[in-house]
Write an enzyme that holds these catalytic residues in place. Structure first.
Site, PDB file in Angstrom:
ATOM      1  CD  GLN A 147      14.342  -3.389   4.623  1.00  0.00           C
ATOM      2  OE1 GLN A 147      15.262  -4.174   4.516  1.00  0.00           O
ATOM      3  NE2 GLN A 147      14.158  -2.701   5.727  1.00  0.00           N
ATOM      4  CD  GLU A 159      14.096  -6.972   9.448  1.00  0.00           C
ATOM      5  OE1 GLU A 159      13.842  -6.773   8.255  1.00  0.00           O
ATOM      6  OE2 GLU A 159      14.595  -8.041   9.859  1.00  0.00           O
ATOM      7  CG  ASP A 195      11.228  -5.316   6.426  1.00  0.00           C
ATOM      8  OD1 ASP A 195      10.125  -5.857   6.530  1.00  0.00           O
ATOM      9  OD2 ASP A 195      11.521  -4.273   7.022  1.00  0.00           O
ATOM     10  N   GLY A 213      27.502 -24.542  12.164  1.00  0.00           N
ATOM     11  CA  GLY A 213      27.804 -25.845  11.580  1.00  0.00           C
ATOM     12  C   GLY A 213      28.599 -26.703  12.556  1.00  0.00           C
ATOM     13  N   GLY A 214      29.193 -27.747  12.039  1.00  0.00           N
ATOM     14  CA  GLY A 214      29.900 -28.684  12.902  1.00  0.00           C
ATOM     15  C   GLY A 214      31.326 -28.279  13.234  1.00  0.00           C
TER      16      GLY A 214
HETATM   17  N1  CAO Z   1      -4.400   5.674  -2.726  1.00  0.00           N
HETATM   18  C1  CAO Z   1      -5.263   5.663  -1.691  1.00  0.00           C
HETATM   19  N2  CAO Z   1      -5.067   4.946  -0.573  1.00  0.00           N
HETATM   20  C2  CAO Z   1      -3.956   4.215  -0.476  1.00  0.00           C
HETATM   21  C3  CAO Z   1      -3.019   4.153  -1.524  1.00  0.00           C
HETATM   22  C4  CAO Z   1      -3.268   4.930  -2.680  1.00  0.00           C
HETATM   23  N3  CAO Z   1      -2.431   4.935  -3.725  1.00  0.00           N
HETATM   24  N4  CAO Z   1      -2.009   3.340  -1.168  1.00  0.00           N
HETATM   25  C5  CAO Z   1      -2.302   2.908   0.068  1.00  0.00           C
HETATM   26  N5  CAO Z   1      -3.473   3.399   0.490  1.00  0.00           N
HETATM   27  C6  CAO Z   1      -4.160   3.165   1.755  1.00  0.00           C
HETATM   28  C7  CAO Z   1      -4.578   1.724   1.930  1.00  0.00           C
HETATM   29  O1  CAO Z   1      -5.745   1.474   1.197  1.00  0.00           O
HETATM   30  C8  CAO Z   1      -4.773   1.655   3.438  1.00  0.00           C
HETATM   31  O2  CAO Z   1      -6.038   2.216   3.744  1.00  0.00           O
HETATM   32  P1  CAO Z   1      -7.154   1.500   4.673  1.00  0.00           P
HETATM   33  O3  CAO Z   1      -6.444   0.965   5.864  1.00  0.00           O
HETATM   34  O4  CAO Z   1      -8.079   2.633   4.955  1.00  0.00           O
HETATM   35  O5  CAO Z   1      -7.771   0.426   3.875  1.00  0.00           O
HETATM   36  C9  CAO Z   1      -3.760   2.660   3.941  1.00  0.00           C
HETATM   37  O6  CAO Z   1      -3.270   3.348   2.818  1.00  0.00           O
HETATM   38  C10 CAO Z   1      -2.588   2.154   4.708  1.00  0.00           C
HETATM   39  O7  CAO Z   1      -2.101   0.908   4.282  1.00  0.00           O
HETATM   40  P2  CAO Z   1      -1.320  -0.004   5.338  1.00  0.00           P
HETATM   41  O8  CAO Z   1      -2.232  -0.363   6.457  1.00  0.00           O
HETATM   42  O9  CAO Z   1      -0.693  -1.123   4.620  1.00  0.00           O
HETATM   43  O10 CAO Z   1      -0.146   0.977   5.857  1.00  0.00           O
HETATM   44  P3  CAO Z   1       0.386   1.215   7.337  1.00  0.00           P
HETATM   45  O11 CAO Z   1       1.389   2.287   7.218  1.00  0.00           O
HETATM   46  O12 CAO Z   1      -0.696   1.425   8.324  1.00  0.00           O
HETATM   47  O13 CAO Z   1       1.120  -0.174   7.729  1.00  0.00           O
HETATM   48  C11 CAO Z   1       2.725  -1.933   7.433  1.00  0.00           C
HETATM   49  C12 CAO Z   1       2.390  -0.448   7.231  1.00  0.00           C
HETATM   50  C13 CAO Z   1       4.051  -2.212   6.768  1.00  0.00           C
HETATM   51  C14 CAO Z   1       2.828  -2.266   8.931  1.00  0.00           C
HETATM   52  C15 CAO Z   1       1.608  -2.808   6.809  1.00  0.00           C
HETATM   53  O14 CAO Z   1       1.433  -2.399   5.464  1.00  0.00           O
HETATM   54  C16 CAO Z   1       1.884  -4.290   6.861  1.00  0.00           C
HETATM   55  O15 CAO Z   1       1.764  -4.952   7.902  1.00  0.00           O
HETATM   56  N6  CAO Z   1       2.254  -4.891   5.712  1.00  0.00           N
HETATM   57  C17 CAO Z   1       2.446  -6.317   5.574  1.00  0.00           C
HETATM   58  C18 CAO Z   1       3.729  -6.750   6.212  1.00  0.00           C
HETATM   59  C19 CAO Z   1       4.923  -6.006   5.691  1.00  0.00           C
HETATM   60  O16 CAO Z   1       5.190  -5.942   4.521  1.00  0.00           O
HETATM   61  N7  CAO Z   1       5.699  -5.488   6.625  1.00  0.00           N
HETATM   62  C20 CAO Z   1       7.008  -4.984   6.332  1.00  0.00           C
HETATM   63  C21 CAO Z   1       7.043  -3.631   5.948  1.00  0.00           C
HETATM   64  S1  CAO Z   1       8.731  -3.189   5.806  1.00  0.00           S
HETATM   65  O17 CAO Z   1       9.248  -2.990   7.349  1.00  0.00           O
END
Ligand code: CAO
Length: 415
Positions: free
Chosen positions: A16, A138, A167, A246-247
């Site tokens: 998001q 979030e 988010d 606010g106030g």
């Molecule tokens: N081709 C190949 N690999 C891909 C890819 C693609 N096109 N796109 C993503 N990936 C891989 C990444 O390289 C990563 O791999 P490794 O961990 O092996 O290096 C993997 O997908 C997962 O990425 P991620 O760790 O970001 O995803 P997740 O689902 O585990 O975590 C989230 C999601 C949101 C918790 C994390 O991305 C995060 O903390 N983001 C920053 C904060 C944020 O934006 N949070 C809000 C999200 S909205 O609620």
């Protein structure tokens, strides 16, 4: 012509926060190229689905006006495509977990080498410090940014809010940072890193609570209704229920029909300037002259009782009747509008804030359009892309790969 026409965004965002940012940039006219994993795509395509095998509303409502290319960024051919995108685009936006893009081989240093004009914009849960490596969603941001500890009722637990301030709020912050960096690049000629941490974004939106934290050192927060009730303050800003920030004291009051309608309420503000009008309205003209009620300081210890009396009046009217009566008197108030009422609100349709969009698989659905209106750059909302819908067109038209090269990339599993 659109405000950001000609700006190419390499949209590496998911879920998001990042998608909120790039959707806004798309509405301002940028060409947003969303990179997704082949066969998988943004995780939200499949989350909270209401129709089997159709992109969820979670996805469609955050990815309008974008193009989708699938790239396996861990495949050598995929990496080549991504490299070319980095060289071609103006802005890279990402919200992966900390370190994910570095592991992919696209660190800030590498991206600068490939394209010194590139603006490299990230959402992370936290800025540098003890929690910088954490994944964040979030509600984690709402809790760590000060919103939850200051939301809810005094005698209840911390509460998260329905507004996605962690988010979508951080996505908004990031969009502003990107536009500022683009503006600076006009003069400097070089890109820069832009970081919006979710904790920082939430804390920014909770600025008034940090204000109150410091005021607390100099005495009780007199406008908090707990003060009027004689409840002492602790050493941190408490939850303030529906007190106004606010106030001018405010509270949510029941209206006609509250027994069966959970949204039959109105927010009512007893603004000092219209105190006399409020007294007349609720049948308490004597409060205008009574020294116990006539001035804001005198009323501070009676706020709860005053709102009880106003509520006796609001309960005789619908929330819309309260609004219609108070508005001409300049008494600030706001009906509690449900999502159903907002979805049906004609004026929001007319301004493009609520938009009906047609999707080839889902059919018609409602979304929130661009909440920021530019007079010379109107936003037209177009549907979100299907997974990889624009892969071929981006490979050839944007990146200049020949038909044969596209074939090789495909056969190697790069896209
Ligand atoms: N081709 C190949 N690999 C891909 C890819 C693609 N096109 N796109 C993503 N990936 C891989 C990444 O390289 C990563 O791999 P490794 O961990 O092996 O290096 C993997 O997908 C997962 O990425 P991620 O760790 O970001 O995803 P997740 O689902 O585990 O975590 C989230 C999601 C949101 C918790 C994390 O991305 C995060 O903390 N983001 C920053 C904060 C944020 O934006 N949070 C809000 C999200 S909205 O609620």
């Amino acid at each position: 012509m659109k405000a950001l026409e000609g700006v190419k965004i390499l949209d590496f965002t998911h879920v998001q926060s990042g998608p909120t940012c790039t959707q806004l940039l798309a509405w301002f006219g940028a060409d947003v190229i969303k990179v997704e994993r082949p066969g998988v795509g943004d995780a939200t395509r499949g989350q909270l689905r209401d129709i089997p095998d159709v992109d969820s509303l979670y996805f469609t409502m955050l990815n309008h006006n974008k193009r989708s290319i699938t790239i396996d960024t861990k495949n050598p051919k995929g990496k080549e495509v991504l490299e070319r995108l980095v060289k071609t685009c103006d802005v890279l936006v990402e919200n992966f977990a900390p370190g994910a893009l570095d592991r992919m081989g696209f660190s800030w240093e590498r991206v600068q080498e490939l394209n010194p004009r590139m603006i490299y914009a990230s959402v992370k849960g936290f800025g540098p410090g003890p929690y910088e490596d954490c994944k964040v969603y979030e509600n984690v941001a709402q809790c760590t940014g000060g919103a939850a500890s200051t939301t809810g009722f005094l005698d209840g637990p911390p509460l998260v809010t329905g507004a996605q301030i962690g988010d979508s709020g951080t996505g908004l912050h990031l969009a502003l940072g990107i536009v500022a960096a683009l503006f600076q690049r006009e003069k400097s000629g070089t890109g820069q890193r832009v970081l919006a941490a979710m904790q920082d974004g939430v804390l920014n939106l909770c600025r008034v609570k940090l204000r109150d934290q410091q005021r607390l050192q100099h005495g009780p927060l007199q406008e908090y209704s707990q003060h009027g009730k004689g409840i002492p303050f602790g050493d941190a800003v408490p939850r303030a229920g529906n007190d106004s920030g606010g106030g001018q004291p405010g509270w949510i009051l029941k209206c006609k029909g509250w027994e069966t309608d959970p949204d039959a309420y109105v927010y009512f503000i007893t603004q000092a300037a219209v105190w006399g009008k409020i007294c007349d309205l609720i049948g308490k003209p004597e409060w205008k002259e009574d020294p116990g009620y006539a001035t804001p300081p005198a009323r501070l210890d009676k706020i709860a009782q005053i709102f009880d009396t106003i509520e006796t009046w609001t309960k005789t009217k619908t929330k819309f009747e309260v609004m219609a009566t108070c508005n001409p008197l300049d008494i600030p108030c706001g009906p509690i509008l449900s999502m159903r009422e907002l979805a049906e609100e004609q004026s929001l349709r007319e301004t493009g804030t609520i938009v009906e969009v047609d999707h080839p698989k889902r059919g018609k659905y409602l979304t929130v359009g661009n909440p920021v209106k530019l007079s010379d750059s109107p936003a037209k909302v177009t549907r979100s892309p299907l997974l990889g819908e624009h892969t071929d067109e981006i490979l050839s038209d944007v990146l200049g790969f020949s038909k044969d090269e596209v074939k090789v990339i495909r056969e190697a599993g790069g896209v």
